[in-house]
Every structure is written in C-alpha cells, then in structure tokens.
Design a protein around this motif. Sequence first.
Motif, PDB file in Angstrom:
ATOM      1  N   ASN A  49       0.862  -1.178   0.000  1.00 30.36           N
ATOM      2  CA  ASN A  49       0.000   0.000   0.000  1.00 30.36           C
ATOM      3  C   ASN A  49       0.903   1.234   0.000  1.00 30.36           C
ATOM      4  OD1 ASN A  49      -1.765   2.094   0.707  1.00 30.36           O
ATOM      5  ND2 ASN A  49      -1.997   1.396   2.822  1.00 30.36           N
ATOM      6  N   PRO A  50       0.868   2.107  -1.010  1.00 33.05           N
ATOM      7  CA  PRO A  50      -0.169   2.223  -2.051  1.00 33.05           C
ATOM      8  C   PRO A  50       0.270   1.815  -3.458  1.00 33.05           C
ATOM      9  CG  PRO A  50       0.935   4.304  -1.822  1.00 33.05           C
ATOM     10  CD  PRO A  50       1.658   3.346  -0.901  1.00 33.05           C
ATOM     11  N   ARG A  51       1.553   1.431  -3.669  1.00 31.18           N
ATOM     12  CA  ARG A  51       2.052   1.257  -5.048  1.00 31.18           C
ATOM     13  C   ARG A  51       1.900  -0.155  -5.586  1.00 31.18           C
ATOM     14  NH1 ARG A  51       4.344   1.294  -8.481  1.00 31.18           N
ATOM     15  NH2 ARG A  51       6.390   2.176  -8.836  1.00 31.18           N
ATOM     16  N   THR A  52       1.309  -1.020  -4.803  1.00 31.37           N
ATOM     17  CA  THR A  52       0.906  -2.377  -5.199  1.00 31.37           C
ATOM     18  C   THR A  52       2.047  -3.296  -5.593  1.00 31.37           C
ATOM     19  OG1 THR A  52       0.438  -1.953  -7.576  1.00 31.37           O
ATOM     20  CG2 THR A  52      -1.309  -1.433  -5.984  1.00 31.37           C
ATOM     21  N   GLN A  53       3.272  -3.057  -5.078  1.00 31.84           N
ATOM     22  CA  GLN A  53       4.346  -4.029  -5.305  1.00 31.84           C
ATOM     23  C   GLN A  53       4.001  -5.322  -4.557  1.00 31.84           C
ATOM     24  OE1 GLN A  53       4.818  -0.950  -3.970  1.00 31.84           O
ATOM     25  NE2 GLN A  53       6.620   0.067  -4.813  1.00 31.84           N
ATOM     26  N   ILE A  54       4.378  -6.446  -5.119  1.00 31.81           N
ATOM     27  CA  ILE A  54       4.069  -7.743  -4.513  1.00 31.81           C
ATOM     28  C   ILE A  54       5.368  -8.437  -4.123  1.00 31.81           C
ATOM     29  CG2 ILE A  54       3.044 -10.024  -4.875  1.00 31.81           C
ATOM     30  CD1 ILE A  54       1.086  -8.648  -6.808  1.00 31.81           C
ATOM     31  N   ALA A  55       5.471  -8.772  -2.846  1.00 34.38           N
ATOM     32  CA  ALA A  55       6.653  -9.466  -2.359  1.00 34.38           C
ATOM     33  C   ALA A  55       6.740 -10.865  -2.962  1.00 34.38           C
ATOM     34  CB  ALA A  55       6.621  -9.553  -0.831  1.00 34.38           C
ATOM     35  N   ASP A  56       7.959 -11.359  -3.102  1.00 32.82           N
ATOM     36  CA  ASP A  56       8.175 -12.716  -3.614  1.00 32.82           C
ATOM     37  C   ASP A  56       7.912 -13.697  -2.474  1.00 32.82           C
ATOM     38  OD1 ASP A  56       8.868 -14.917  -5.047  1.00 32.82           O
ATOM     39  OD2 ASP A  56      10.842 -14.200  -5.634  1.00 32.82           O
ATOM     40  N   LEU A  57       6.656 -13.812  -2.145  1.00 36.62           N
ATOM     41  CA  LEU A  57       6.238 -14.459  -0.899  1.00 36.62           C
ATOM     42  C   LEU A  57       6.697 -15.907  -0.771  1.00 36.62           C
ATOM     43  CD1 LEU A  57       2.684 -12.917  -1.004  1.00 36.62           C
ATOM     44  CD2 LEU A  57       4.333 -12.496   0.817  1.00 36.62           C
ATOM     45  N   LYS A  58       6.522 -16.672  -1.825  1.00 35.70           N
ATOM     46  CA  LYS A  58       6.858 -18.097  -1.744  1.00 35.70           C
ATOM     47  C   LYS A  58       8.346 -18.304  -1.490  1.00 35.70           C
ATOM     48  CE  LYS A  58       6.332 -22.445  -4.277  1.00 35.70           C
ATOM     49  NZ  LYS A  58       5.813 -23.087  -5.533  1.00 35.70           N
ATOM     50  N   ARG A  59       9.188 -17.589  -2.211  1.00 40.41           N
ATOM     51  CA  ARG A  59      10.630 -17.783  -2.073  1.00 40.41           C
ATOM     52  C   ARG A  59      11.143 -17.194  -0.760  1.00 40.41           C
ATOM     53  NH1 ARG A  59       9.267 -17.041  -7.241  1.00 40.41           N
ATOM     54  NH2 ARG A  59       9.982 -18.583  -8.783  1.00 40.41           N
ATOM     55  N   ILE A  60      10.568 -16.100  -0.315  1.00 39.60           N
ATOM     56  CA  ILE A  60      10.953 -15.553   0.995  1.00 39.60           C
ATOM     57  C   ILE A  60      10.587 -16.549   2.086  1.00 39.60           C
ATOM     58  CG2 ILE A  60      10.546 -13.722   2.677  1.00 39.60           C
ATOM     59  CD1 ILE A  60      10.053 -11.831   0.309  1.00 39.60           C
ATOM     60  N   GLY A  61       9.422 -17.153   1.956  1.00 41.32           N
ATOM     61  CA  GLY A  61       9.011 -18.161   2.936  1.00 41.32           C
ATOM     62  C   GLY A  61       9.970 -19.333   2.978  1.00 41.32           C
ATOM     63  N   GLU A  62      10.478 -19.734   1.822  1.00 40.71           N
ATOM     64  CA  GLU A  62      11.436 -20.844   1.774  1.00 40.71           C
ATOM     65  C   GLU A  62      12.745 -20.473   2.464  1.00 40.71           C
ATOM     66  OE1 GLU A  62      11.659 -21.555  -2.396  1.00 40.71           O
ATOM     67  OE2 GLU A  62       9.774 -22.696  -2.473  1.00 40.71           O
ATOM     68  N   VAL A  63      13.209 -19.234   2.240  1.00 43.81           N
ATOM     69  CA  VAL A  63      14.435 -18.779   2.891  1.00 43.81           C
ATOM     70  C   VAL A  63      14.260 -18.761   4.402  1.00 43.81           C
ATOM     71  CG1 VAL A  63      15.940 -16.781   3.235  1.00 43.81           C
ATOM     72  CG2 VAL A  63      15.286 -17.461   0.925  1.00 43.81           C
ATOM     73  N   CYS A  64      13.138 -18.240   4.864  1.00 41.84           N
ATOM     74  CA  CYS A  64      12.896 -18.167   6.312  1.00 41.84           C
ATOM     75  C   CYS A  64      12.805 -19.553   6.927  1.00 41.84           C
ATOM     76  CB  CYS A  64      11.615 -17.377   6.590  1.00 41.84           C
ATOM     77  SG  CYS A  64      11.750 -15.610   6.249  1.00 41.84           S
ATOM     78  N   ARG A  65      12.162 -20.469   6.227  1.00 40.94           N
ATOM     79  CA  ARG A  65      12.046 -21.833   6.762  1.00 40.94           C
ATOM     80  C   ARG A  65      13.420 -22.495   6.846  1.00 40.94           C
ATOM     81  NH1 ARG A  65       8.502 -26.467   3.811  1.00 40.94           N
ATOM     82  NH2 ARG A  65       9.870 -25.810   2.104  1.00 40.94           N
ATOM     83  N   GLU A  66      14.241 -22.306   5.827  1.00 36.94           N
ATOM     84  CA  GLU A  66      15.576 -22.910   5.821  1.00 36.94           C
ATOM     85  C   GLU A  66      16.449 -22.360   6.950  1.00 36.94           C
ATOM     86  OE1 GLU A  66      16.984 -21.974   1.973  1.00 36.94           O
ATOM     87  OE2 GLU A  66      15.702 -23.444   0.936  1.00 36.94           O
TER      88      GLU A  66
END
Length: 414
Positions: A159-176
């Motif tokens: 919000n407000p520029r509508t960029q989308i985080a690379d959610l799936k790959r960030i989640g993989e990094v955090c899990r590792e």
Amino acid sequence: MSDNKNYGFTTTILHNDRRKAIEHGSLHRPIHTSVAFGYGDARQLASVFQGKEPGYRYGRQGNPTVAALEDKVTQMEDGVASLCFATGMAAIGALFQALLRAGDHVVSSAFLFGNSNSLWQTVAGQGVTVAFVDATDVAQVAAAITPETRIVFVETIANPRTQIADLKRIGEVCRERGILFVVDNTMTTPYLFRPKSVHAGLVVNALTKSIAGHGDALGGSLTDTGCYDWSAYPHIAGNYRRNPPAQWGMAQLRAKSLRDFGASLGPEAAHHIAIGAETLALRMERACSNALALAQMLQADPRVAAVHYPGLPKHPQHALSSELFRHHGFLLSFELRDDIDCFDFLNRLNLAIPASNLGDTRTLVIPVAHTIFYEMGFERRASMGIAESLIRVSVGIEDEADLLGDFAQALQAM
C-alpha cells in the motif's frame, strides 16, 4: 453443527459460531460486555490464572465475544490460534512488544503502509535494527539476514504502489534459516490468499479493513499458522515454556501485548467485525472486479500517466499475483499527467470519497504524498516510487458502470 465436513469459505464463516452451543438458540454470539468473570470455586479461578484450564481472567486478556471472533479469524486463515487487538497497528506493535529485544534485527519490505513504516522507524530507535529491502527480490531479503535476524516482515500487496513481495521464495528462505516469517495479509484478506501456503508463521490482518468491511469498527489480529517452530525462538520466557512448544508464541503474545500493554479489542467492535466478516467473499468478488475494470479504464485515458494495479499485464508482478492470489485485489493507485492538479480532479468526483480508510464498501480516494505519506518527506517517498501526484483508490462495491462513469466525468473535466 455436529458434522466435521469441510465447507467452503463463506459457509464456514457464516456458521462458525454454531460449532459451539449458543444461549437461547441465537444465530450470533452475543456481546459480552463484562470485564470481570466470577467463579464459584476459588480453586478454579486460580487454575485459570495458572493456565491449567481454559477460562477468562479479565477483559483485557480475553472476552467471550472477542474469543468468538478470534476463532472465526483462525478458521479464515486455516491457522491454529488467533489474537485480536484494538487496531491493526496494535497487532503489528505486538510483534515488537512481545517478541523483540534490544540487539535484535528485523528485515522488512521497504514498500509498507505509512504507519507500519513509522512503527519500524520507532523500533529502530529503541535498540532493534531494521533493514528495509525490496521484497519483490528474494535475493535482497536473503542478503539482509544476519545472525541477529528474528523476523522477516512483508505485506502481500504493498500500500499504495501495489508491489508484490516474492512471498513463496521468501518463505522458503525463512524456513531454511529458522526465521519467523510474518505476512500482513490486509490487502488480500484470507479470501484471496492464505500466507500459510508460503510458510508464514504469523499472519497480520487489519480487521478494520475488508474483513469488517463497512468502516464502522477498528480491530486487528495475529494468527499463528502452525508453520513456525517456536522452540527455535530465543526470547520465549520460561513460564510460557511450560506449555507445549506449539503454544509458546501465542501465550507470550497474549500476555505481553494484551495483559501488559493493553492493546485489547472491545466486545462491541468484535461483534461488528464478526458480522462484517460473513460477507467478505461476496464483497471481495465485487470490489476486485470493479478494481480491474477501473484500472483498465484509467490505463486507456491519456490524462493518466501511470496506473499501478497487479491485474494489469504491464504490472511488474502481474504473473506473481496471478500465481498467488484468487484475484488481484481491491487496491489500485494512479498518477495524473503533470499538468493536472490532483486536488482539482478529486474534487470533481461525486461517488468516490476523499478518505483515508481501506476495504470499505464505498470507494475511497486519497492523495498519498500530501496525506498519509507526507511525514516521510520527498526523498523517502521517491525511494518507494510514490509520485507527488499519486492517488490511492480503495475500490468499493458500487455498480461498475456508476463507478467508472464517476472517474470518467472527473477526468473529462480536467
């Protein structure tokens, strides 16, 4: 309801209260306004305080009406437990209050809601360092992680520029790396996206927005998805470690942010939010459809310099949005041509209302640089891609033809 069938999203929310008996056959959980809860046996009172059996201690830490909403949010997010707060910002603040210590490090998306950005700036002044990175690029997130990193924090659609985080790959990094991944799901809601699917450990929802949906109640929530191993978190106090490890995070969050900090949601607001949540899917379908139609119309108008909406093929993360989300959301923003005054344009609108909320049934507009991001200053706004003419639109559920007609006539008048 006695069966264990897996129902659809809306059916589950509509009938969630009935999974447990309700007094007098009521279809909704009643509003319990009491802040004190009495026990016929003093030993039971002590047992509740010691966490040996369920029950209510004091309204600041829990209330039956709020608990019913927490259960509903948990069902929406397919989580294991939720906590509700007075506001969405209180929910985010609970992360700092309950989980972080001086010397800790947080990696945060640089593309944030203005108040979230302000909170992290405040946290940075109290001994917790914060690295702001472009979360659309997982490499930048990974490179910013240090041995002291405790949390990675992102929004689904910025919000407000509508960029989308690379959610799936960030989640993989955090899990590792064993890091707690926290996702603010406000702009997508659990109907469009469940952060549990990308291994988020905690999910933030500003309940004030689309989940309540009518601009009549403040609230926020944190949901534990069950994806994070709390036995790996270094700051869990010894008295909460008496519970099974899966409960450690929620136990400490409830005690430190509700009992100690008092960021509690009131029962009346909880009831409003719970009722609003019943039509979340219906409202999101209409709002997302309207948003796409409006974005397409604005993109085709020569008086508009740029449109930022994930549903447009030209959006940098259009493919990612299509992969992750049921629809592309209700939020868009656009920039007018340099020779057009944004205030003159906004004053020409008849249906869209200049206001600062999001996720309302009504379409709301706001000149970003002059209001909610004004305190950041020009340089910080520029680094976030926020033009001085940027207008944010929280698209509502009006009839599509009426909504598009309103923006068209305002543009034509320019």
